[in-house]
Design a protein around this motif. Structure first.
Motif, PDB file in Angstrom:
ATOM      1  N   MET A  31       0.830  -1.204   0.000  1.00  0.00           N
ATOM      2  CA  MET A  31       0.000   0.000   0.000  1.00  0.00           C
ATOM      3  C   MET A  31       0.870   1.263   0.000  1.00  0.00           C
ATOM      4  O   MET A  31       0.497   2.268  -0.583  1.00  0.00           O
ATOM      5  CB  MET A  31      -0.932   0.011   1.211  1.00  0.00           C
ATOM      6  CG  MET A  31      -1.974  -1.057   1.176  1.00  0.00           C
ATOM      7  SD  MET A  31      -3.052  -0.895  -0.255  1.00  0.00           S
ATOM      8  CE  MET A  31      -3.974  -2.394  -0.147  1.00  0.00           C
ATOM      9  N   THR A  32       2.043   1.194   0.630  1.00  0.00           N
ATOM     10  CA  THR A  32       2.947   2.331   0.629  1.00  0.00           C
ATOM     11  C   THR A  32       3.505   2.576  -0.778  1.00  0.00           C
ATOM     12  O   THR A  32       3.574   3.711  -1.236  1.00  0.00           O
ATOM     13  CB  THR A  32       4.100   2.105   1.620  1.00  0.00           C
ATOM     14  OG1 THR A  32       3.545   1.918   2.924  1.00  0.00           O
ATOM     15  CG2 THR A  32       5.049   3.277   1.654  1.00  0.00           C
ATOM     16  N   LYS A  33       3.877   1.484  -1.459  1.00  0.00           N
ATOM     17  CA  LYS A  33       4.419   1.606  -2.815  1.00  0.00           C
ATOM     18  C   LYS A  33       3.323   1.839  -3.851  1.00  0.00           C
ATOM     19  O   LYS A  33       3.572   2.417  -4.891  1.00  0.00           O
ATOM     20  CB  LYS A  33       5.173   0.339  -3.206  1.00  0.00           C
ATOM     21  CG  LYS A  33       6.477   0.166  -2.469  1.00  0.00           C
ATOM     22  CD  LYS A  33       7.296  -0.973  -3.034  1.00  0.00           C
ATOM     23  CE  LYS A  33       6.572  -2.291  -2.922  1.00  0.00           C
ATOM     24  NZ  LYS A  33       7.351  -3.436  -3.353  1.00  0.00           N
ATOM     25  N   GLY A  34       2.118   1.334  -3.588  1.00  0.00           N
ATOM     26  CA  GLY A  34       1.035   1.452  -4.561  1.00  0.00           C
ATOM     27  C   GLY A  34       1.013   0.325  -5.566  1.00  0.00           C
ATOM     28  O   GLY A  34       0.326   0.394  -6.575  1.00  0.00           O
ATOM     29  N   ARG A  35       1.777  -0.733  -5.290  1.00  0.00           N
ATOM     30  CA  ARG A  35       1.785  -1.887  -6.192  1.00  0.00           C
ATOM     31  C   ARG A  35       2.185  -3.139  -5.428  1.00  0.00           C
ATOM     32  O   ARG A  35       2.765  -3.068  -4.356  1.00  0.00           O
ATOM     33  CB  ARG A  35       2.733  -1.659  -7.355  1.00  0.00           C
ATOM     34  CG  ARG A  35       4.153  -1.400  -6.956  1.00  0.00           C
ATOM     35  CD  ARG A  35       5.009  -1.029  -8.178  1.00  0.00           C
ATOM     36  NE  ARG A  35       6.259  -0.427  -7.768  1.00  0.00           N
ATOM     37  CZ  ARG A  35       7.332  -1.107  -7.390  1.00  0.00           C
ATOM     38  NH1 ARG A  35       7.310  -2.420  -7.368  1.00  0.00           N
ATOM     39  NH2 ARG A  35       8.426  -0.489  -7.031  1.00  0.00           N
ATOM     40  N   SER A  36       1.821  -4.285  -5.999  1.00  0.00           N
ATOM     41  CA  SER A  36       2.106  -5.556  -5.364  1.00  0.00           C
ATOM     42  C   SER A  36       2.261  -6.629  -6.438  1.00  0.00           C
ATOM     43  O   SER A  36       1.630  -6.536  -7.487  1.00  0.00           O
ATOM     44  CB  SER A  36       0.954  -5.934  -4.424  1.00  0.00           C
ATOM     45  OG  SER A  36       1.070  -7.272  -4.008  1.00  0.00           O
ATOM     46  N   PRO A  37       3.056  -7.665  -6.191  1.00  0.00           N
ATOM     47  CA  PRO A  37       3.153  -8.756  -7.166  1.00  0.00           C
ATOM     48  C   PRO A  37       1.887  -9.627  -7.190  1.00  0.00           C
ATOM     49  O   PRO A  37       1.628 -10.308  -8.171  1.00  0.00           O
ATOM     50  CB  PRO A  37       4.367  -9.561  -6.712  1.00  0.00           C
ATOM     51  CG  PRO A  37       4.603  -9.176  -5.303  1.00  0.00           C
ATOM     52  CD  PRO A  37       4.027  -7.801  -5.114  1.00  0.00           C
ATOM     53  N   ALA A  38       1.089  -9.590  -6.130  1.00  0.00           N
ATOM     54  CA  ALA A  38      -0.157 -10.366  -6.086  1.00  0.00           C
ATOM     55  C   ALA A  38      -1.259  -9.605  -6.833  1.00  0.00           C
ATOM     56  O   ALA A  38      -1.553  -8.459  -6.483  1.00  0.00           O
ATOM     57  CB  ALA A  38      -0.574 -10.598  -4.640  1.00  0.00           C
ATOM     58  N   PRO A  39      -1.849 -10.193  -7.876  1.00  0.00           N
ATOM     59  CA  PRO A  39      -2.830  -9.479  -8.698  1.00  0.00           C
ATOM     60  C   PRO A  39      -4.005  -8.886  -7.914  1.00  0.00           C
ATOM     61  O   PRO A  39      -4.396  -7.747  -8.148  1.00  0.00           O
ATOM     62  CB  PRO A  39      -3.315 -10.537  -9.686  1.00  0.00           C
ATOM     63  CG  PRO A  39      -2.210 -11.530  -9.753  1.00  0.00           C
ATOM     64  CD  PRO A  39      -1.592 -11.539  -8.393  1.00  0.00           C
TER      65      PRO A  39
END
Length: 68
Positions: A19-27
């Protein structure tokens, strides 16, 4: 409200990081993280998402009550 600061305690380190980065490897989490990032950016909200150990979370006290 626009232009405010929000403190959201996270007990999951990976979710807090995503949430801090605004992206995740999990779809599934990536979809939520990007939407949240876009909404906070548009409304000029500053989100602070510190990771807090689960045992220290204030809301967890009620979930730990064991009745015999």
């Amino acid at each position: 409200e626009h232009r405010c600061k929000v403190l959201q305690l996270e007990d999951n380190a990976r979710t807090a990081g995503s949430m801090t980065k605004g992206r995740s490897p999990a779809p599934a989490l990536n979809y939520i993280a990007r939407r949240k990032a876009a909404r906070t950016l548009m409304s000029e909200i500053r989100m602070y998402l510190p990771w807090v150990e689960s045992k220290v979370m204030p809301a967890d006290e009620a979930s730990r009550i064991i009745e015999c």
